[in-house]
Design a protein around this motif. Sequence first.
Motif, mmCIF file in Angstrom:
data_model
loop_
_atom_site.group_PDB
_atom_site.id
_atom_site.type_symbol
_atom_site.label_atom_id
_atom_site.label_comp_id
_atom_site.label_asym_id
_atom_site.label_seq_id
_atom_site.Cartn_x
_atom_site.Cartn_y
_atom_site.Cartn_z
ATOM 1 N N PRO A 140 -69.461 -3.834 54.528
ATOM 2 C CA PRO A 140 -70.891 -3.912 54.181
ATOM 3 C C PRO A 140 -71.216 -3.215 52.850
ATOM 4 O O PRO A 140 -71.874 -2.178 52.802
ATOM 5 N N THR A 141 -70.738 -3.811 51.746
ATOM 6 C CA THR A 141 -70.945 -3.224 50.420
ATOM 7 C C THR A 141 -71.758 -4.170 49.543
ATOM 8 O O THR A 141 -71.880 -5.363 49.840
ATOM 9 N N GLU A 142 -72.291 -3.638 48.449
ATOM 10 C CA GLU A 142 -73.057 -4.464 47.512
ATOM 11 C C GLU A 142 -72.181 -5.575 46.938
ATOM 12 O O GLU A 142 -72.625 -6.717 46.774
ATOM 13 N N ALA A 143 -70.913 -5.249 46.635
ATOM 14 C CA ALA A 143 -69.997 -6.237 46.056
ATOM 15 C C ALA A 143 -69.759 -7.407 47.014
ATOM 16 O O ALA A 143 -69.703 -8.573 46.599
ATOM 17 N N MET A 144 -69.634 -7.097 48.331
ATOM 18 C CA MET A 144 -69.387 -8.146 49.312
ATOM 19 C C MET A 144 -70.618 -9.031 49.476
ATOM 20 O O MET A 144 -70.519 -10.259 49.547
ATOM 21 N N TRP A 145 -71.792 -8.391 49.518
ATOM 22 C CA TRP A 145 -73.028 -9.169 49.638
ATOM 23 C C TRP A 145 -73.250 -10.027 48.388
ATOM 24 O O TRP A 145 -73.767 -11.138 48.470
ATOM 25 N N LYS A 146 -72.838 -9.500 47.255
ATOM 26 C CA LYS A 146 -72.959 -10.283 46.013
ATOM 27 C C LYS A 146 -72.160 -11.571 46.125
ATOM 28 O O LYS A 146 -72.626 -12.647 45.733
ATOM 29 N N CYS A 147 -70.924 -11.478 46.642
ATOM 30 C CA CYS A 147 -70.093 -12.676 46.835
ATOM 31 C C CYS A 147 -70.789 -13.681 47.755
ATOM 32 O O CYS A 147 -70.799 -14.890 47.482
ATOM 33 N N TYR A 148 -71.372 -13.170 48.847
ATOM 34 C CA TYR A 148 -72.027 -14.032 49.838
ATOM 35 C C TYR A 148 -73.237 -14.734 49.225
ATOM 36 O O TYR A 148 -73.372 -15.971 49.297
#
Length: 598
Positions: free
Chosen positions: A322-330
């Motif tokens: 649950p990181t900003e980088a992962m949400w960015k990908c999504y």
Amino acid sequence: MAEIIQERIEDRLPELEQLERIGLFSHAEIKAIIKKASDLEYKIQRRTLFKEDFINYVQYEINLLELIQRRRTRIGYSFKKDEIENSIVHRVQGVFQRASAKWKDDVQLWLSYVVFCKKWAAKTQLSKVFSAMLAIHSNKPALWIMAAKWEMEDRLSSESARQLFLRALRFHPECAKLYKEYFRMELMHAEKLRKEKEEFEKASMDVEHPDYSEEILKGELARIIYKNSVSIIKGAEFHVSLLSIAQLFDFAKELQKEIYDDLQTLHTDDPLTWDYVARRELEIESQTGEEQPTTKQAKAVEVGRKEERCCAVYEEAVKTLPTEAMWKCYITFCLERFTKKSNSGFLRGKRLERTMTSFRKAHELKLLSECQYKQLIVSLLCHKFLREALEVAVAGTELFRDSGTMWQLKLRVLIESKSPDTAMLFEEAFVHLKPQVCLPLWISWAEWSEGAKSQEDTEAVFKKALLAVIGADSVTLKNKYLDWAYRSGGYRKARAVFKSLQESRPFSVDFFRKMIQFEKEQESCNMANIREYYERALREFGSTDSDLWMDYMKEELNHALGRPENCGQIYWRAMKMLQGESAEAFVAKHAMHQTGHL
């Protein structure tokens, strides 16, 4: 030195005689070539050498080679190439050798040598050139790759390419690019062997060859490189790049699976891994037992299913990571699919729903960057989803209250929605924003007001803006105010605004030039007003702007009501006020004008 030059010219004579004898060049042209060659030889034989002389020599010889080729084509003569072209090619190689020995560090010179050898089919020489170049520039991986690719693709020598890569890796043991190209080369080599073996089998020829072993044909050498490289170079990005290369080769399915499995095992904590795994669902076809979709609607449903599977992976990813980088990908994936054109209303609706659902979750967790809010708003606006765009804009201004761009986007949504709250929101924005970022908002407010409100309301906005915006930013605002005044109320209104602002510094030259232009557009153009505007402009910019002085003089000379006798006085005033380069520019322009060039 004269003897050396004479000797080199004499060495040319056989090829020149052949050129004349077979009719490719006339006697006069041969004499011109000898003269030019003598000049070039002199320059590269003198004591003090210059690189440009060698380059000019080479360029002249290349031009001569190309001219010979064109003339051969024209007259249809293809003989005597050994005596003519090959002689020139050998001479150019000699010049390149001298130049590269003298200026060893000049990579561009070496590359020019390589290009020449490639073009003029000097393959044996090119191997030597690469060896000499790499002995000096072994610290440049790109040159090793270039040499290995040439050995593989042009000389068809996988073994030579392999040796070059192995030597390069001794110098650069942690160079990802080298490993990737070496990996690609071994896969290409395996593919070439497979095709060769297939051809032999078709011809019913039983050939025993050590390279045709099952392991080599399956890409075992590439697998060894893969294993070695990922033990040295860490990170999902490199791992994915190797997998992308392996996927170009159909025979390497087992290797692809091994790399893919390792990616998921070794890099679970990297968003790039999850992003790759999720996007891979788009490429996976329906089960072979299922009937393939044929109608447009069935195809849309199938695409929708694939996208659902992608989102399922992303949902798992944002729970695990649950990181900003992962949400960015999504969110980036959702936006890409949302902006993809489709004639299917079902698919468009699904994509919008997924995008908004993922956005709401990420917003609640405060794991989206300002840039992503902006991207989402702009995409929604482009597709006219104003309600959703407003939802994102409201959320964005809550999180990023001091962002002028975010407020601008929110206001853009309200303006496109024709919301009655637009003016109120402009006022609210200025409460949260620092004055230095407010200029674009004031301009937007004035532009919106001009289309939606009365003239009095718009003028009130400009007056408020001029009180709030100070310094250099106010220059743009004053120009906008003056333009609006002329558009909405004509010259009289523009002059009134000009008078109200004429002592409100700072200004731009354009501010005064606008008034001069407005005056000249009137039927009863008043020369006294034009002089007033020039004088006020010169009070502000007379020490730096030579064009203003020149234009003032031209106005007095060319205007029907001008006074040419004033030009002398204007000239001397200019010479007193202008400084440095501005004064020199003025004198030069005035001189040209006097001689009739302006």
